[in-house]
Design a protein around this motif. Structure first.
Motif, PDB file in Angstrom:
ATOM      1  N   GLN A  53       0.823  -1.213   0.000  1.00 56.08           N
ATOM      2  CA  GLN A  53       0.000   0.000   0.000  1.00 56.08           C
ATOM      3  C   GLN A  53       0.857   1.264   0.000  1.00 56.08           C
ATOM      4  O   GLN A  53       0.483   2.283  -0.583  1.00 56.08           O
ATOM      5  CB  GLN A  53      -0.932  -0.009   1.215  1.00 56.08           C
ATOM      6  N   GLU A  57       1.185   1.897  -5.303  1.00 56.75           N
ATOM      7  CA  GLU A  57      -0.198   2.362  -5.345  1.00 56.75           C
ATOM      8  C   GLU A  57      -0.972   1.736  -6.504  1.00 56.75           C
ATOM      9  O   GLU A  57      -2.188   1.598  -6.452  1.00 56.75           O
ATOM     10  CB  GLU A  57      -0.237   3.889  -5.463  1.00 56.75           C
ATOM     11  N   VAL A  60      -3.403  -2.367  -6.828  1.00 58.79           N
ATOM     12  CA  VAL A  60      -4.676  -2.549  -6.119  1.00 58.79           C
ATOM     13  C   VAL A  60      -5.181  -3.979  -6.270  1.00 58.79           C
ATOM     14  O   VAL A  60      -5.668  -4.595  -5.320  1.00 58.79           O
ATOM     15  CB  VAL A  60      -5.734  -1.552  -6.649  1.00 58.79           C
ATOM     16  N   ILE A  63      -3.279  -6.302  -4.025  1.00 57.71           N
ATOM     17  CA  ILE A  63      -3.645  -6.102  -2.615  1.00 57.71           C
ATOM     18  C   ILE A  63      -4.982  -6.768  -2.304  1.00 57.71           C
ATOM     19  O   ILE A  63      -5.150  -7.401  -1.258  1.00 57.71           O
ATOM     20  CB  ILE A  63      -3.691  -4.596  -2.288  1.00 57.71           C
TER      21      ILE A  63
END
Length: 463
Positions: A53, A57, A60, A63
């Motif tokens: 995170q 970035e 996503v 993640i």
């Protein structure tokens, strides 16, 4: 948590690789794997995901995938540990269940987990499971499994150290984790699992020490057994080649010595006749020694038949009565059992063990022989009050050609290795416990299923 994750999964894979056919080992491996899954989820939550995170970035999708993996790991830990632990306990100290019940029980025990997955709120980071519901089945699973293991202690002293290693290395971390993962969270004290690192660390330390000292879940026994089997196969091959080569040369010696003897007799040469007799005697001695080694190292072929093991023990020990001198013989035999054994090989194996015990006591002491009927095995225990052996000597006692008798007579150190091979051929095992100044105990264990043991009414069933 990184340590807990790596340690538990390493233990899980080590156990599974060591003996994948053993149900108890597989189930304990699952306990460790489920526990490690929770630690893996924590590592993702506290280390991997925050790092991504902060630094990536654009990642996503990755993640989100890791969030799903984290949720699965957490649920596997909360639901899997109590379930896998109870199944492990039931196989570690087997209960008397019918075959149908043994098959149905794992499915029945899954029902509370299925109910929680279907009828309680879905996973979230604060409440991964509904603790106030899960505690009502998870705690009983763990408590019952613990009591089951503690109450059903092994009768055979040869397995006591391993039993207590399992109790400390497995029961202690599981019980303390139960308090931190289920009991305290059900009262609102969340994230107490962070303290599990200390409990698991102690369990891992006990596991490693116990593995190399006493053995753990039969793993050290399995390693030793493979080493001994490999050594014995090498000895068998070597002695077979040696037997063939020396037997031929001994035969030539005997042939030419006979010719020398006949010539010496014809020509009336007394000195040459004596020399020929010496050569004949030497060749005969070589053949006797070679035959003794070969009989102890050749690949055994069992000829099993139904017999009374108690009677086999009596008849085998009867031949030792003239050698007992001031040795007191104590017999405790479970009567009424019938099983299928090779009477010659099993009797010879017992005779080797008894002979070692009698020789160790040097004409004075107590020789105790017992036939004990357990739930799954018949065990012959031979205990003497001789000088005993230290750990180094006991560890080598089953190795071919190792002897503490100083090479006296025709002792080749093959008596116990031969007995070990006989037990392996019967699907059983041979264990030895010894302590300097106390004596030595040898346990010959025959699984009832392997030898088709049946108890006939009217006898003393347990000995």
């Amino acid at each position: 948590m990184l340590f807990v994750w790596i340690a538990l999964w390493a233990i899980a894979f080590f156990l599974l690789a060591s003996d994948p056919k053993a149900q108890t080992v597989r189930r304990l491996s699952r306990v460790a794997f489920c526990g490690g899954a929770g630690a893996f989820a924590a590592v993702l939550d506290f280390q991997f995901i925050p790092y991504l995170q902060t630094n990536y970035e654009e990642g996503v999708g990755l993640i989100r995938a890791l969030d799903s993996v984290k949720a699965c790991g957490s649920l596997l830990s909360y639901y899997g540990v109590p379930y896998a632990f109870l199944l492990f306990a039931l196989s570690f100290r087997p209960a008397a269940l019918s075959r149908n019940w043994r098959k149905a029980l794992p499915v029945i025990l899954l029902l509370p987990i299925v109910g929680c997955l279907l009828f309680t709120p879905a996973y979230n980071e604060t409440y991964p499971v509904t603790f106030k519901v899960v505690v009502w089945w998870a705690v009983p699973y763990i408590v019952y499994g613990t009591v089951h293991i503690l109450v059903r202690r092994p009768r055979n002293l040869a397995f006591s150290p391993t039993y207590w290693v399992v109790c400390i290395a497995v029961l202690t971390p599981v019980l303390l984790s139960m308090v931190m993962n289920y009991v305290l969270p059900s009262f609102g004290h969340l994230r107490m699992w962070v303290y599990n690192t200390w409990f698991v660390g102690v369990g891992v330390a006990v596991f490693v020490i116990g593995l190399f000292t006493y053995g753990f879940m039969g793993v050290r026994v399995l390693i030793d057994r493979r080493r001994l089997d490999s050594t014995f196969r090498a000895v068998t091959s070597g002695t077979a080649i040696l037997n063939h080569a020396i037997k031929n040369d001994a035969g030539k010696m005997r042939l030419f010595a006979e010719k020398m003897k006949a010539y010496a007799a014809q020509t009336n040469q007394a000195e040459l006749l004596a020399d020929a007799e010496t050569v004949l005697s030497a060749s005969l001695h070589m053949q006797e020694m070679l035959a003794k080694v070969h009989r102890r190292t050749e690949d055994l072929r069992l000829e099993v038949r139904e017999l009374d093991p108690a009677e086999l023990i009596r008849s085998t020990l009867a031949s030792f009565e003239p050698r007992l001198e001031d040795i007191k013989l104590n017999l405790t035999l479970a009567e009424g059992w019938r099983c299928r054994l090779d009477s010659a090989q099993a009797g010879e194996a017992l005779a080797n063990v008894a002979a070692n015990a009698i020789e160790a006591m040097k004409g004075r002491g107590e020789l105790s022989v017992a036939l004990i009927a357990g739930k799954r095995e018949l065990t012959v225990e031979v205990r003497d009050t001789g000088p005993g052996m230290d750990k180094a000597q006991a560890a080598k006692a089953l190795e071919p050609f190792y002897t503490t008798k100083g090479g006296a007579g025709l002792s080749f150190g093959l008596g116990l290795p031969y007995a070990y091979q006989v037990m392996r051929k019967h699907g059983g095992s041979l264990h030895l416990r010894s302590k300097p100044g106390v004596g030595t105990s040898v346990y010959m264990t025959f699984p009832k299923r392997s030898v088709k043991a049946v108890w006939m009414e009217g006898g003393n069933r347990n000995g």
